[in-house]
Write an enzyme that holds these catalytic residues in place. Sequence first.
Site, PDB file in Angstrom:
ATOM      1  CB  CYS A  72     -20.174  11.418   2.265  1.00  0.00           C
ATOM      2  SG  CYS A  72     -18.804  12.365   1.580  1.00  0.00           S
ATOM      3  CG  HIS A  99      -4.016  -5.963   0.310  1.00  0.00           C
ATOM      4  ND1 HIS A  99      -3.071  -6.775   0.911  1.00  0.00           N
ATOM      5  CD2 HIS A  99      -5.011  -6.798  -0.098  1.00  0.00           C
ATOM      6  CE1 HIS A  99      -3.477  -8.033   0.865  1.00  0.00           C
ATOM      7  NE2 HIS A  99      -4.643  -8.080   0.257  1.00  0.00           N
ATOM      8  CB  VAL A 153      -0.946   0.013   1.233  1.00  0.00           C
ATOM      9  CG1 VAL A 153      -1.933  -1.133   1.181  1.00  0.00           C
ATOM     10  CG2 VAL A 153      -0.159  -0.047   2.550  1.00  0.00           C
TER      11      VAL A 153
HETATM   12  C1  BJW Z   1      11.936 -10.468   1.214  1.00  0.00           C
HETATM   13  C2  BJW Z   1      12.801  -9.439   1.474  1.00  0.00           C
HETATM   14  C3  BJW Z   1      13.630  -9.074   0.424  1.00  0.00           C
HETATM   15  C4  BJW Z   1      11.722  -9.734   3.242  1.00  0.00           C
HETATM   16  N1  BJW Z   1      13.534  -9.718  -0.742  1.00  0.00           N
HETATM   17  N2  BJW Z   1      11.868 -11.100   0.068  1.00  0.00           N
HETATM   18  C5  BJW Z   1      -8.890 -18.415   3.150  1.00  0.00           C
HETATM   19  C6  BJW Z   1      -8.404 -19.124   4.226  1.00  0.00           C
HETATM   20  C7  BJW Z   1      -8.243 -18.521   5.462  1.00  0.00           C
HETATM   21  C8  BJW Z   1      -8.553 -17.176   5.651  1.00  0.00           C
HETATM   22  C9  BJW Z   1      -9.002 -16.468   4.586  1.00  0.00           C
HETATM   23  C10 BJW Z   1      -9.172 -17.087   3.372  1.00  0.00           C
HETATM   24  N3  BJW Z   1      -9.628 -16.149   2.503  1.00  0.00           N
HETATM   25  C11 BJW Z   1      -9.724 -14.967   3.131  1.00  0.00           C
HETATM   26  C12 BJW Z   1      -9.366 -15.138   4.421  1.00  0.00           C
HETATM   27  C13 BJW Z   1      -9.329 -14.082   5.461  1.00  0.00           C
HETATM   28  C14 BJW Z   1      -8.142 -13.162   5.348  1.00  0.00           C
HETATM   29  C15 BJW Z   1      -6.849 -13.981   5.408  1.00  0.00           C
HETATM   30  O1  BJW Z   1      -6.217 -14.294   4.411  1.00  0.00           O
HETATM   31  N4  BJW Z   1      -6.408 -14.293   6.588  1.00  0.00           N
HETATM   32  C16 BJW Z   1      -5.138 -15.027   6.736  1.00  0.00           C
HETATM   33  C17 BJW Z   1      -4.325 -14.410   7.864  1.00  0.00           C
HETATM   34  C18 BJW Z   1      -5.418 -16.482   6.866  1.00  0.00           C
HETATM   35  N5  BJW Z   1      -8.175 -12.372   4.128  1.00  0.00           N
HETATM   36  C19 BJW Z   1      -8.922 -11.266   4.033  1.00  0.00           C
HETATM   37  O2  BJW Z   1      -9.638 -10.910   4.944  1.00  0.00           O
HETATM   38  C20 BJW Z   1      -8.851 -10.502   2.736  1.00  0.00           C
HETATM   39  N6  BJW Z   1     -10.154 -10.273   2.271  1.00  0.00           N
HETATM   40  C21 BJW Z   1     -10.882 -11.236   1.709  1.00  0.00           C
HETATM   41  O3  BJW Z   1     -10.459 -12.355   1.531  1.00  0.00           O
HETATM   42  O4  BJW Z   1     -12.140 -10.816   1.358  1.00  0.00           O
HETATM   43  C22 BJW Z   1     -13.051 -11.809   0.869  1.00  0.00           C
HETATM   44  C23 BJW Z   1     -13.182 -11.696  -0.601  1.00  0.00           C
HETATM   45  C24 BJW Z   1     -12.146 -12.041  -1.435  1.00  0.00           C
HETATM   46  C25 BJW Z   1     -12.296 -11.976  -2.809  1.00  0.00           C
HETATM   47  C26 BJW Z   1     -13.515 -11.601  -3.335  1.00  0.00           C
HETATM   48  C27 BJW Z   1     -14.568 -11.258  -2.495  1.00  0.00           C
HETATM   49  C28 BJW Z   1     -14.405 -11.301  -1.134  1.00  0.00           C
HETATM   50  C29 BJW Z   1      -8.245  -9.111   2.976  1.00  0.00           C
HETATM   51  C30 BJW Z   1      -6.819  -9.184   3.400  1.00  0.00           C
HETATM   52  C31 BJW Z   1      -6.315  -7.802   3.791  1.00  0.00           C
HETATM   53  C32 BJW Z   1      -4.887  -7.853   4.305  1.00  0.00           C
HETATM   54  N7  BJW Z   1      -4.570  -6.602   4.879  1.00  0.00           N
HETATM   55  C33 BJW Z   1      -3.200  -6.329   5.242  1.00  0.00           C
HETATM   56  C34 BJW Z   1      -3.144  -4.907   5.830  1.00  0.00           C
HETATM   57  C35 BJW Z   1      -3.378  -3.915   4.680  1.00  0.00           C
HETATM   58  C36 BJW Z   1      -3.079  -2.534   4.985  1.00  0.00           C
HETATM   59  C37 BJW Z   1      -1.737  -2.321   5.563  1.00  0.00           C
HETATM   60  O5  BJW Z   1      -0.701  -2.448   4.870  1.00  0.00           O
HETATM   61  O6  BJW Z   1      -1.711  -2.001   6.742  1.00  0.00           O
HETATM   62  O7  BJW Z   1      -2.343  -6.441   4.109  1.00  0.00           O
HETATM   63  S1  BJW Z   1      -2.506  -7.517   6.388  1.00  0.00           S
HETATM   64  C38 BJW Z   1      -0.906  -7.524   5.663  1.00  0.00           C
HETATM   65  O8  BJW Z   1      -0.638  -8.844   5.107  1.00  0.00           O
HETATM   66  C39 BJW Z   1      -0.965  -6.562   4.491  1.00  0.00           C
HETATM   67  C40 BJW Z   1      -0.199  -7.305   3.443  1.00  0.00           C
HETATM   68  O9  BJW Z   1      -0.527  -6.817   2.155  1.00  0.00           O
HETATM   69  C41 BJW Z   1      -0.590  -8.733   3.683  1.00  0.00           C
HETATM   70  C42 BJW Z   1       0.374  -9.736   3.119  1.00  0.00           C
HETATM   71  O10 BJW Z   1       1.614  -9.690   3.752  1.00  0.00           O
HETATM   72  P1  BJW Z   1       2.939  -9.863   2.917  1.00  0.00           P
HETATM   73  O11 BJW Z   1       3.041  -8.791   1.931  1.00  0.00           O
HETATM   74  O12 BJW Z   1       3.036 -11.240   2.421  1.00  0.00           O
HETATM   75  O13 BJW Z   1       4.039  -9.542   4.019  1.00  0.00           O
HETATM   76  P2  BJW Z   1       4.743 -10.541   5.068  1.00  0.00           P
HETATM   77  O14 BJW Z   1       5.414  -9.712   6.081  1.00  0.00           O
HETATM   78  O15 BJW Z   1       3.827 -11.577   5.546  1.00  0.00           O
HETATM   79  O16 BJW Z   1       5.850 -11.281   4.194  1.00  0.00           O
HETATM   80  C43 BJW Z   1       6.989 -10.616   3.697  1.00  0.00           C
HETATM   81  C44 BJW Z   1       7.823 -11.608   2.958  1.00  0.00           C
HETATM   82  O17 BJW Z   1       8.883 -10.908   2.342  1.00  0.00           O
HETATM   83  C45 BJW Z   1       8.460 -12.694   3.849  1.00  0.00           C
HETATM   84  O18 BJW Z   1       8.222 -13.965   3.257  1.00  0.00           O
HETATM   85  C46 BJW Z   1       9.955 -12.360   3.826  1.00  0.00           C
HETATM   86  O19 BJW Z   1      10.778 -13.519   3.860  1.00  0.00           O
HETATM   87  C47 BJW Z   1      10.076 -11.647   2.515  1.00  0.00           C
HETATM   88  N8  BJW Z   1      11.156 -10.678   2.414  1.00  0.00           N
HETATM   89  N9  BJW Z   1      12.577  -9.032   2.815  1.00  0.00           N
HETATM   90  C48 BJW Z   1      12.636 -10.737  -0.856  1.00  0.00           C
HETATM   91  N10 BJW Z   1      14.529  -8.076   0.589  1.00  0.00           N
HETATM   92 ZN    ZN Z   2     -17.685  12.595   3.539  1.00  0.00          ZN
END
Ligand code: BJW
Ligand code: ZN
Length: 291
Positions: A161, A148, A113
């Site tokens: 709104c 996201h 984001v």
């Molecule tokens: C390096 C490196 C370098 C380091 N080089 N690598 C199915 C099963 C179970 C649960 C669910 C499911 N489907 C949905 C869910 C619920 C939920 C979910 O997934 N929960 C899980 C915890 C299980 N999902 C949702 O609620 C989503 N919505 C949804 O599914 O709606 C339903 C729907 C879908 C489709 C159609 C209609 C309806 C929404 C998810 C929102 C996530 N929000 C966040 C916060 C956003 C705002 C913010 O930034 O504050 O998003 S949480 C956070 O995690 C953020 C990230 O985008 C997201 C992913 O994290 P990411 O990017 O993978 O980061 P890390 O830290 O986990 O990993 C970093 C990696 O980088 C590591 O592996 C390191 O090794 C590596 N790394 N340095 C290369 N230099």
């Molecule tokens: Zn407003």
Amino acid sequence: MAPSKDLNKFRDLLRESKNIIAVAGAGLSAASGIPTFRGAGGMWRKYDAVSLATPEGFAESPSLVWQFYHYRREAALRAEPNNAHRALSAFSLPLIRNQIAPSSTFALITQNVDGLSVRSDNKILASYPDASEQQQDEQGRPRLIEMHGRLFDVLCTNEDCGHIEFNTKSPICEALSGTEALVEKNTLDPDIDVKDLPRCSKCGSLARPGVVWFGEKPHHMDLIDELVDKADLCIVVGTSSTVFPAAGYAYAVQSQGGKVAVFNLERSQGDRDADYLFLGPCEETLLKALS
Ligand code: BJW
Ligand code: ZN
């Protein structure tokens, strides 16, 4: 079979693939100084995701949530795109990509984001004559998808709104100014009055950060589903692949006969089944692989 580490073979695959997608996560921006969520130094190690990244958390305490996002906004404003952003930007421009992967399509689906991929694209496009053509595919759809949301989108919470504005003001409001230090120490102030928090510029209601929280529907799902359905190569960059729906895209591509290449600092969920695995900082590995 263990995933291949053969860069030359991966580059052959890149040239042969027709519809390529990349799914990126926080690791893409790590070298720009933006903390990841999970793992060493990850934000969800220090802060509670349920309190800070759910609609319920915001309803419970907009004060805490806004301090967290103000801190993240300020960090993103100070950060610069790194070589991994630049490699993906260059690869997404047909003029450059077509030398590496002729006649293919490419889209970057990012969970980040912080806006760094957009800024990286814009920097390259600044010296480019047909910038808008390069940022869209033949059907006018974006090549960069911020599923996201964006830290700098500010949304009105009043459903009647619904105003959305792109706001990079620093600080976003006086009451949040200097609260970065509280976030660093993890001693957030639960009591900033809602009337002093960011307000909608149209109707004056409480505003919220324009990011997708747990339980909310990610953006551009129809476009993403279409891209995933026709992809024959999925490049997974710097994501732990633990958050859905993004975590399911590589598997979906593979189950329809496509290939998966993972670029991550370390082993991550689901990479056992990857066709290619390049361990190390993506700002180095991706640069080599895509240029
Ligand atoms: C390096 C490196 C370098 C380091 N080089 N690598 C199915 C099963 C179970 C649960 C669910 C499911 N489907 C949905 C869910 C619920 C939920 C979910 O997934 N929960 C899980 C915890 C299980 N999902 C949702 O609620 C989503 N919505 C949804 O599914 O709606 C339903 C729907 C879908 C489709 C159609 C209609 C309806 C929404 C998810 C929102 C996530 N929000 C966040 C916060 C956003 C705002 C913010 O930034 O504050 O998003 S949480 C956070 O995690 C953020 C990230 O985008 C997201 C992913 O994290 P990411 O990017 O993978 O980061 P890390 O830290 O986990 O990993 C970093 C990696 O980088 C590591 O592996 C390191 O090794 C590596 N790394 N340095 C290369 N230099
Ligand atoms: Zn407003």
